[in-house]
Design a protein around this motif. Structure first.
Motif, PDB file in Angstrom:
ATOM      1  N   MET A   1       0.844  -1.209   0.000  1.00  0.00           N
ATOM      2  CA  MET A   1       0.000   0.000   0.000  1.00  0.00           C
ATOM      3  C   MET A   1       0.877   1.256   0.000  1.00  0.00           C
ATOM      4  O   MET A   1       1.837   1.369   0.745  1.00  0.00           O
ATOM      5  CB  MET A   1      -0.888  -0.004   1.263  1.00  0.00           C
ATOM      6  N   GLN A   2       0.529   2.216  -0.861  1.00  0.00           N
ATOM      7  CA  GLN A   2       1.222   3.505  -0.894  1.00  0.00           C
ATOM      8  C   GLN A   2       0.467   4.502  -0.026  1.00  0.00           C
ATOM      9  O   GLN A   2      -0.731   4.690  -0.204  1.00  0.00           O
ATOM     10  CB  GLN A   2       1.221   4.022  -2.331  1.00  0.00           C
ATOM     11  N   TRP A   3       1.161   5.147   0.878  1.00  0.00           N
ATOM     12  CA  TRP A   3       0.511   6.107   1.769  1.00  0.00           C
ATOM     13  C   TRP A   3       0.843   7.547   1.387  1.00  0.00           C
ATOM     14  O   TRP A   3       1.963   7.841   1.005  1.00  0.00           O
ATOM     15  CB  TRP A   3       0.934   5.867   3.221  1.00  0.00           C
ATOM     16  N   GLU A   4      -0.158   8.399   1.523  1.00  0.00           N
ATOM     17  CA  GLU A   4       0.068   9.816   1.261  1.00  0.00           C
ATOM     18  C   GLU A   4      -0.076  10.597   2.567  1.00  0.00           C
ATOM     19  O   GLU A   4      -1.142  10.606   3.174  1.00  0.00           O
ATOM     20  CB  GLU A   4      -0.954  10.343   0.262  1.00  0.00           C
ATOM     21  N   PRO A   5       0.991  11.292   2.987  1.00  0.00           N
ATOM     22  CA  PRO A   5       0.877  12.136   4.178  1.00  0.00           C
ATOM     23  C   PRO A   5       0.091  13.410   3.863  1.00  0.00           C
ATOM     24  O   PRO A   5       0.180  13.934   2.758  1.00  0.00           O
ATOM     25  CB  PRO A   5       2.329  12.506   4.508  1.00  0.00           C
ATOM     26  N   VAL A   6      -0.676  13.887   4.828  1.00  0.00           N
ATOM     27  CA  VAL A   6      -1.401  15.156   4.691  1.00  0.00           C
ATOM     28  C   VAL A   6      -1.041  16.016   5.906  1.00  0.00           C
ATOM     29  O   VAL A   6      -1.133  15.548   7.046  1.00  0.00           O
ATOM     30  CB  VAL A   6      -2.930  14.919   4.644  1.00  0.00           C
ATOM     31  N   ILE A   7      -0.627  17.248   5.644  1.00  0.00           N
ATOM     32  CA  ILE A   7      -0.135  18.093   6.739  1.00  0.00           C
ATOM     33  C   ILE A   7      -0.767  19.482   6.677  1.00  0.00           C
ATOM     34  O   ILE A   7      -0.876  20.075   5.609  1.00  0.00           O
ATOM     35  CB  ILE A   7       1.410  18.250   6.639  1.00  0.00           C
ATOM     36  N   GLY A   8      -1.195  19.973   7.818  1.00  0.00           N
ATOM     37  CA  GLY A   8      -1.661  21.359   7.941  1.00  0.00           C
ATOM     38  C   GLY A   8      -0.998  21.979   9.170  1.00  0.00           C
ATOM     39  O   GLY A   8      -0.833  21.308  10.187  1.00  0.00           O
ATOM     40  N   LEU A   9      -0.581  23.232   9.058  1.00  0.00           N
ATOM     41  CA  LEU A   9       0.115  23.858  10.186  1.00  0.00           C
ATOM     42  C   LEU A   9      -0.695  24.992  10.793  1.00  0.00           C
ATOM     43  O   LEU A   9      -1.393  25.724  10.090  1.00  0.00           O
ATOM     44  CB  LEU A   9       1.464  24.438   9.751  1.00  0.00           C
ATOM     45  N   GLU A  10      -0.610  25.118  12.091  1.00  0.00           N
ATOM     46  CA  GLU A  10      -1.104  26.306  12.795  1.00  0.00           C
ATOM     47  C   GLU A  10       0.132  27.000  13.336  1.00  0.00           C
ATOM     48  O   GLU A  10       0.852  26.426  14.157  1.00  0.00           O
ATOM     49  CB  GLU A  10      -2.014  25.891  13.954  1.00  0.00           C
ATOM     50  N   ILE A  11       0.384  28.220  12.864  1.00  0.00           N
ATOM     51  CA  ILE A  11       1.595  28.936  13.284  1.00  0.00           C
ATOM     52  C   ILE A  11       1.198  30.091  14.193  1.00  0.00           C
ATOM     53  O   ILE A  11       0.348  30.905  13.840  1.00  0.00           O
ATOM     54  CB  ILE A  11       2.380  29.447  12.064  1.00  0.00           C
ATOM     55  N   HIS A  12       1.818  30.134  15.352  1.00  0.00           N
ATOM     56  CA  HIS A  12       1.591  31.240  16.294  1.00  0.00           C
ATOM     57  C   HIS A  12       2.713  32.241  16.178  1.00  0.00           C
ATOM     58  O   HIS A  12       3.877  31.897  16.374  1.00  0.00           O
ATOM     59  CB  HIS A  12       1.545  30.722  17.732  1.00  0.00           C
ATOM     60  N   VAL A  13       2.360  33.474  15.862  1.00  0.00           N
ATOM     61  CA  VAL A  13       3.370  34.515  15.695  1.00  0.00           C
ATOM     62  C   VAL A  13       3.122  35.612  16.715  1.00  0.00           C
ATOM     63  O   VAL A  13       2.034  36.189  16.765  1.00  0.00           O
ATOM     64  CB  VAL A  13       3.297  35.118  14.276  1.00  0.00           C
ATOM     65  N   GLN A  14       4.144  35.893  17.507  1.00  0.00           N
ATOM     66  CA  GLN A  14       4.013  36.990  18.471  1.00  0.00           C
ATOM     67  C   GLN A  14       4.183  38.312  17.744  1.00  0.00           C
ATOM     68  O   GLN A  14       5.147  38.511  17.018  1.00  0.00           O
ATOM     69  CB  GLN A  14       5.115  36.869  19.509  1.00  0.00           C
ATOM     70  N   LEU A  15       3.240  39.220  17.955  1.00  0.00           N
ATOM     71  CA  LEU A  15       3.291  40.501  17.257  1.00  0.00           C
ATOM     72  C   LEU A  15       4.177  41.482  18.025  1.00  0.00           C
ATOM     73  O   LEU A  15       4.098  41.568  19.255  1.00  0.00           O
ATOM     74  CB  LEU A  15       1.872  41.051  17.088  1.00  0.00           C
ATOM     75  N   ALA A  16       4.980  42.221  17.265  1.00  0.00           N
ATOM     76  CA  ALA A  16       5.970  43.111  17.890  1.00  0.00           C
ATOM     77  C   ALA A  16       5.354  44.475  18.207  1.00  0.00           C
ATOM     78  O   ALA A  16       5.746  45.490  17.653  1.00  0.00           O
ATOM     79  CB  ALA A  16       7.179  43.265  16.968  1.00  0.00           C
ATOM     80  N   THR A  17       4.390  44.488  19.098  1.00  0.00           N
ATOM     81  CA  THR A  17       3.790  45.755  19.536  1.00  0.00           C
ATOM     82  C   THR A  17       4.538  46.254  20.769  1.00  0.00           C
ATOM     83  O   THR A  17       5.278  45.499  21.398  1.00  0.00           O
ATOM     84  CB  THR A  17       2.323  45.535  19.944  1.00  0.00           C
ATOM     85  N   LYS A  18       4.321  47.516  21.115  1.00  0.00           N
ATOM     86  CA  LYS A  18       4.947  48.042  22.334  1.00  0.00           C
ATOM     87  C   LYS A  18       4.213  47.509  23.563  1.00  0.00           C
ATOM     88  O   LYS A  18       4.814  47.142  24.553  1.00  0.00           O
ATOM     89  CB  LYS A  18       4.877  49.573  22.342  1.00  0.00           C
ATOM     90  N   SER A  19       2.871  47.508  23.474  1.00  0.00           N
ATOM     91  CA  SER A  19       2.107  47.054  24.637  1.00  0.00           C
ATOM     92  C   SER A  19       1.271  45.826  24.263  1.00  0.00           C
ATOM     93  O   SER A  19       1.237  45.405  23.118  1.00  0.00           O
ATOM     94  CB  SER A  19       1.220  48.185  25.161  1.00  0.00           C
ATOM     95  N   LYS A  20       0.602  45.276  25.243  1.00  0.00           N
ATOM     96  CA  LYS A  20      -0.113  44.017  25.041  1.00  0.00           C
ATOM     97  C   LYS A  20      -1.384  44.193  24.228  1.00  0.00           C
ATOM     98  O   LYS A  20      -1.781  45.304  23.890  1.00  0.00           O
ATOM     99  CB  LYS A  20      -0.394  43.402  26.401  1.00  0.00           C
ATOM    100  N   ILE A  21      -2.027  43.075  23.932  1.00  0.00           N
ATOM    101  CA  ILE A  21      -3.175  43.154  23.013  1.00  0.00           C
ATOM    102  C   ILE A  21      -4.380  43.832  23.664  1.00  0.00           C
ATOM    103  O   ILE A  21      -5.129  44.540  22.980  1.00  0.00           O
ATOM    104  CB  ILE A  21      -3.528  41.762  22.428  1.00  0.00           C
ATOM    105  N   PHE A  22      -4.562  43.655  24.975  1.00  0.00           N
ATOM    106  CA  PHE A  22      -5.736  44.264  25.612  1.00  0.00           C
ATOM    107  C   PHE A  22      -5.396  45.123  26.835  1.00  0.00           C
ATOM    108  O   PHE A  22      -6.271  45.486  27.606  1.00  0.00           O
ATOM    109  CB  PHE A  22      -6.745  43.191  26.032  1.00  0.00           C
ATOM    110  N   SER A  23      -4.089  45.397  27.043  1.00  0.00           N
ATOM    111  CA  SER A  23      -3.712  46.218  28.195  1.00  0.00           C
ATOM    112  C   SER A  23      -2.521  47.081  27.835  1.00  0.00           C
ATOM    113  O   SER A  23      -1.894  46.900  26.788  1.00  0.00           O
ATOM    114  CB  SER A  23      -3.376  45.335  29.405  1.00  0.00           C
ATOM    115  N   GLY A  24      -2.154  47.979  28.730  1.00  0.00           N
ATOM    116  CA  GLY A  24      -1.043  48.885  28.473  1.00  0.00           C
ATOM    117  C   GLY A  24       0.290  48.353  28.983  1.00  0.00           C
ATOM    118  O   GLY A  24       1.316  49.020  28.876  1.00  0.00           O
TER     119      GLY A  24
END
Ligand code: ADP
Ligand code: MG
Length: 486
Positions: A1-24
């Motif tokens: 039997m020939q197998w085919e791999p299937v791959i999907g990625l979830e990439i987490h990227v930290q954003l280079a902001t000065k302050s946080k997403i919901f606070s100062g």
């Protein structure tokens, strides 16, 4: 039997902001534990989040760069779960209505083929704090500095068919976020990490197989190893007559294997619902167009420009624009020469890249800076040193011995172009090489060319590599030809 791999990625990227997403509170890596978490990040009752506009701009930038749809209305949702480093008991993320969806990106495969990978969505979310297991025997320390750090999670379609494709995709996204200047992409510090979803199916089958998800991989090499391990493990499971179990795994780079972390949770375990503390994000066309107009030059455009403006080949241009740092290095170096683009390109792709690989360092902290390389290339271009000597000078620069000019001066490496001096060495070598001269004389004309090489080598040795090789060749060929007749 020939197998085919299937791959999907979830990439987490930290954003280079000065302050946080919901606070100062400051969004900076490396501060003393719990010194950069305010009431909002700590989840204190009554503290209210306010969306940092910078993260919206960054997400839109990313969306435009991957040809995605920018949602005119997106919604922050609560993802509920308990963990000691998540004091609120929920993570603010986006669920049904992400800010970016339906994009695509082109990747180049190792055989030169180009493939398009679909980007399902990219949503904004906050990071959790960190649990520290090492410094506190018998306890777990909690550092909430990372809580509330802005992330963009980029979810691909299950379009990849081999570990190498997944790595190419991950590198492309990494390069893109650096180009866009929305993240430092620092993988050691966890600013760029990925979850790899892997399944297998019989070749030709169109239905997807059951996937596993290997969490939090923070190096290109580990992604490749983890995916390959998972593909082989799953094939072995299925071929033994068993079924792949949908689960969440951790990759152990020391043992080079994945191991179970927990059984896979379902979305409905998280009881997602719109966060009542945050209004929906509403974006209009004018906002999007303003950002589009400010997009920096992207890799593909840069690649074209390098071909057009510097006359570089497609291969060279692709190589040099694969990362923004490399492209910047190249342009800085060329600007410090009289248009020696091809020479600079060659030195970056050979000597410099070998040195970077050997010492495992990034080009932006290379010990030979763009200006230093330009200094060396200028001395090649004006015939002060041969290519061979230049490599020696490069090595010395890399060891921190100074600029090209300093080293050439100090070590007396200036190329000898004085014909009289070269001729003297040539005559000496011929006089000292009776046996080889005899051989040369007796050789048929088509073999003689090769034998000249011996004499060239001796003259170069005598001059400690400093004689101009072209002149040495010319002089020797002429003299030997005469002697050969005699
Ligand atoms: P979750 O958040 O539960 O992990 P998602 O639907 O967001 O689920 O999918 C996550 C990733 O898994 C996506 O990148 C997707 O392409 C990939 N994926 C989904 N199904 C499969 C599968 N059968 N094999 C490989 N990858 C898959
Ligand atoms: Mg997932």
């Amino acid at each position: 039997m020939q197998w085919e791999p299937v791959i999907g990625l979830e990439i987490h990227v930290q954003l280079a902001t000065k302050s946080k997403i919901f606070s100062g509170a400051a969004n900076r890596f490396g501060a003393a534990a719990n010194t950069q978490a305010c009431a909002v990040d700590l989840g204190l009752p009554g503290a209210l989040p306010v969306t940092n506009e910078a993260v919206l701009r960054m997400a839109v930038k990313f969306g435009l760069a991957v040809d995605a749809t920018i949602a005119k209305r997106s919604v922050f949702a609560r993802k509920n779960y308990f963990y000691p480093d998540l004091p609120k008991g929920y993570q603010i993320s986006q669920y049904e209505l992400p800010i970016v969806h339906d994009g695509r990106i082109r990747i180049e495969l190792r055989d030169g083929a180009v493939k398009e990978v679909g980007i399902t969505r990219a949503h904004l979310e906050e990071d959790a704090g960190k649990s520290m297991h090492e410094d506190f025997p018998g306890f777990t320390g909690i550092d909430l500095n990372r809580a509330g750090t802005p992330l963009i999670e980029i979810v691909s379609e299950p379009d990849m068919r081999a570990a190498g494709e997944a790595v190419a995709y991950m590198k492309k996204i990494h390069s893109l976020v650096r180009y866009l200047e929305i993240s430092d992409g620092n993988m050691q510090e966890g600013s760029f990490r990925c979850d790899a979803n892997v399944s297998i199916r019989p070749k030709g089958e169109t239905k997807l197989g059951t996937r596993t998800e290997t969490k939090n991989i923070n190096s290109f090499r580990f992604v490749e190893q983890a995916i390959n391990y998972e593909i082989h493990r799953q094939i072995a499971v299925v071929e033994a007559g068993n079924e792949v179990f949908q689960e969440t795994l951790l990759f152990d780079p020391v043992k080079n294997e994945t191991r179970p972390m927990r059984s896979k949770e379902e979305a409905n375990d998280y009881r997602y619902f719109p966060d009542p503390d945050l209004p929906p994000v509403v974006i209009d066309n004018a906002y999007i167009e303003t950002i589009r107009a400010q997009l920096p030059e992207l890799p593909e455009q840069k690649r074209r420009r390098f071909m057009d403006d510097f006359g570089l080949s497609e291969y060279d241009s692709s190589y040099l624009t694969a990362s923004k740092d490399t492209a910047d290095y190249f342009e800085t170096a060329v600007a410090a020469t009289k248009g020696e683009a091809k020479l600079i390109a060659n030195w970056i792709m050979s000597e410099l890249s070998a040195a970077l690989n050997r010492d495992n360092i990034d080009i932006n902290v290379a010990r030979v800076t763009a200006e230093m390389l330009a200094g060396l290339v200028n001395r090649i271009a004006d015939n002060t040193v041969s290519n061979k000597i230049a490599r020696q000078v490069f090595g010395a620069m890399w060891r921190g011995e100074g600029s090209a000019d300093d080293i050439i001066e100090k070590q007396g490496l200036k190329q000898v172009t004085d014909t009289g001096e070269i001729e003297k060495s040539v005559d000496e070598v011929i006089a000292e090489s009776g046996a080889q001269l005899e051989q040369y004389r007796n050789a048929p004309p088509e073999k003689q060319g090769k034998l000249v090489g011996y004499f060239v080598g001796q003259v170069m040795k005598k001059s400690r590599g400093k004689a101009n090789p072209k002149q040495v060749n010319q002089l020797l060929s002429a003299k030997l030809k005469n002697l050969g007749r005699g």
